[in-house]
Design a protein around this motif. Structure first.
Motif, PDB file in Angstrom:
ATOM      1  N   ASN A 106       6.009  -7.012 -28.576  1.00 10.33           N
ATOM      2  CA  ASN A 106       6.269  -8.004 -27.484  1.00 10.33           C
ATOM      3  C   ASN A 106       5.283  -9.114 -27.719  1.00 10.33           C
ATOM      4  O   ASN A 106       3.776  -8.878 -27.719  1.00 10.33           O
ATOM      5  CB  ASN A 106       5.781  -7.035 -26.085  1.00 10.33           C
ATOM      6  CG  ASN A 106       5.518  -7.863 -25.012  1.00 10.33           C
ATOM      7  OD1 ASN A 106       5.238  -9.132 -25.030  1.00 10.33           O
ATOM      8  ND2 ASN A 106       5.564  -7.226 -23.841  1.00 10.33           N
ATOM      9  N   SER A 118       3.789 -11.511 -25.966  1.00  4.83           N
ATOM     10  CA  SER A 118       2.800 -12.016 -25.059  1.00  4.83           C
ATOM     11  C   SER A 118       1.684 -10.769 -24.883  1.00  4.83           C
ATOM     12  O   SER A 118       0.548 -11.222 -24.513  1.00  4.83           O
ATOM     13  CB  SER A 118       3.677 -12.400 -23.531  1.00  4.83           C
ATOM     14  OG  SER A 118       4.241 -11.296 -23.008  1.00  4.83           O
ATOM     15  N   HIS A 119       2.312  -9.763 -25.114  1.00  4.03           N
ATOM     16  CA  HIS A 119       1.423  -8.676 -25.155  1.00  4.03           C
ATOM     17  C   HIS A 119       0.342  -8.902 -26.263  1.00  4.03           C
ATOM     18  O   HIS A 119      -0.868  -8.483 -26.198  1.00  4.03           O
ATOM     19  CB  HIS A 119       2.101  -7.307 -25.177  1.00  4.03           C
ATOM     20  CG  HIS A 119       1.223  -5.943 -25.162  1.00  4.03           C
ATOM     21  ND1 HIS A 119       0.277  -5.799 -23.899  1.00  4.03           N
ATOM     22  CD2 HIS A 119       0.973  -5.187 -26.025  1.00  4.03           C
ATOM     23  CE1 HIS A 119      -0.203  -4.617 -24.217  1.00  4.03           C
ATOM     24  NE2 HIS A 119      -0.076  -4.146 -25.671  1.00  4.03           N
TER      25      HIS A 119
HETATM   26  C1  LIG Z   1       5.050  -7.770 -22.653  1.00  5.90           C
HETATM   27  O1  LIG Z   1       3.682  -7.680 -22.378  1.00  5.90           O
HETATM   28  C2  LIG Z   1       3.707  -8.327 -21.109  1.00  5.90           C
HETATM   29  C3  LIG Z   1       1.804  -8.394 -21.305  1.00  5.90           C
HETATM   30  O2  LIG Z   1       1.316  -7.006 -21.528  1.00  5.90           O
HETATM   31  C4  LIG Z   1       3.992  -7.719 -19.731  1.00  5.90           C
HETATM   32  O3  LIG Z   1       3.653  -8.112 -18.816  1.00  5.90           O
HETATM   33  C5  LIG Z   1       5.641  -7.489 -20.240  1.00  5.90           C
HETATM   34  O4  LIG Z   1       5.939  -6.630 -19.062  1.00  5.90           O
HETATM   35  C6  LIG Z   1       5.862  -7.016 -21.621  1.00  5.90           C
HETATM   36  N1  LIG Z   1       7.488  -7.302 -21.807  1.00  5.90           N
HETATM   37  C7  LIG Z   1       8.154  -6.310 -22.207  1.00  5.90           C
HETATM   38  C8  LIG Z   1       9.536  -6.583 -22.277  1.00  5.90           C
HETATM   39  O5  LIG Z   1       7.783  -5.379 -22.533  1.00  5.90           O
END
Ligand SMILES: *[C@@H]1O[C@H](CO)[C@@H](O)[C@H](O)[C@H]1NC(C)=O
Ligand SMILES: *[C@@H]1O[C@H](CO)[C@@H](O)[C@H](O)[C@H]1NC(C)=O
Ligand SMILES: *[C@@H]1O[C@H](CO)[C@@H](O)[C@H](O)[C@H]1NC(C)=O
Ligand SMILES: [Ca+2]
Length: 223
Positions: free
Chosen positions: A188, A190-191
């Motif tokens: 992920n 952005s994570h």
């Molecule tokens: C990806 O990470 C972000 C930030 O931690 C989070 O808000 C988001 O829900 C995640 N997306 C998925 C598809 O897991």
């Protein structure tokens, strides 16, 4: 792949091949004339029992004398100059001269070595303090104790993709990605951004945008 010095001689000797042979011969001669600087290691004493050999990332407690090869002057001694106290040194992170990282590997507690370090792996063209430019240094070193370094050196090298001895955000991100994938997690983006930022907040103590080998080795939280 480097040109091999061997195996050139079975080639057909038309004109092109002859030129290639000459080129190969010259590059081999060149390599022989300009040897890679290396540390010479002479083991003076080795204990009968050796449970553990020093490796990169280990912290080593050492006593040593350092001499100039040119005239035998002793420029430093932990016996004489350091209140007689040995010093801690972390192997493999360029904490001291490069020659130490190479010359103190695979050493046992109780072992004594004499290492001869060419200037390129010591203080080079500049010299330092009592050490004149272009000095070959001789150390005899006794290893008193080995302790685990706080961090694994292997993981630093694994992360440092371009071998510049510091970790960029891209390198840390690439490492996380591989680690997450290894453990079967979805990647992920952005994570990861968030994770990388928080890692740098903690680990990049001088805030220069990189985690140096030293910052990596001496901080305590695991990545
Ligand atoms: C990806 O990470 C972000 C930030 O931690 C989070 O808000 C988001 O829900 C995640 N997306 C998925 C598809 O897991
Ligand atoms: C280093 O070598 C010199 C000369 O051989 C010797 O006098 C000295 O005791 C040695 N020091 C250590 C730490 O072994
Ligand atoms: C040895 O060489 C160093 C550096 O050139 C110099 O400072 C020192 O005085 C010399 N010592 C002797 C005994 O010649
Ligand atoms: Ca930094």
């Amino acid at each position: 792949m480097r040109w091999s010095c061997w195996g050139q001689y079975s080639m057909r000797t038309d004109t092109t091949m002859r030129l290639l042979l000459v080129a190969a011969a010259l590059s081999c001669a060149g390599a022989a004339l300009i040897p890679e600087p290396e540390v010479q290691i002479q083991v003076l004493e080795k204990p009968f029992l050796c449970k553990r050999h020093s490796k990169n990332g280990d912290m080593l407690l050492v006593h040593f004398d350092g001499f100039l090869q040119s005239n035998g002057t002793r420029f430093h001694s932990t016996y004489a100059d350091n209140n007689g106290q040995p010093v801690w040194f972390t192997l493999g992170i360029r904490e001291a001269i490069k020659g130490w990282d190479r010359g103190l590997k695979d050493m046992c507690v109780g072992e004594k070595r004499k290492i001869t370090v060419p200037p390129a792996l010591a203080y080079g063209k500049e010299g330092k303090g009592k050490i004149p430019p272009e000095s070959t240094l001789i150390f005899n070193i006794s290893l008193m104790e080995i302790r685990n370094g706080p961090r694994s050196h292997e993981s630093f090298q694994e992360m440092d993709l371009n071998d510049d001895w510091k970790l960029s955000k891209e390198e840390v991100k690439a490492y996380l990605k591989v680690e997450f994938e290894k453990h079967g997690s979805q990647v992920n983006e952005s994570h990861h951004e968030v994770l990388v930022e928080s890692i740098f907040e903690k680990e990049d103590e001088d805030s220069d945008g990189y985690i140096s080998a030293r910052e990596f080795t001496y901080t305590h939280d695991e990545l």
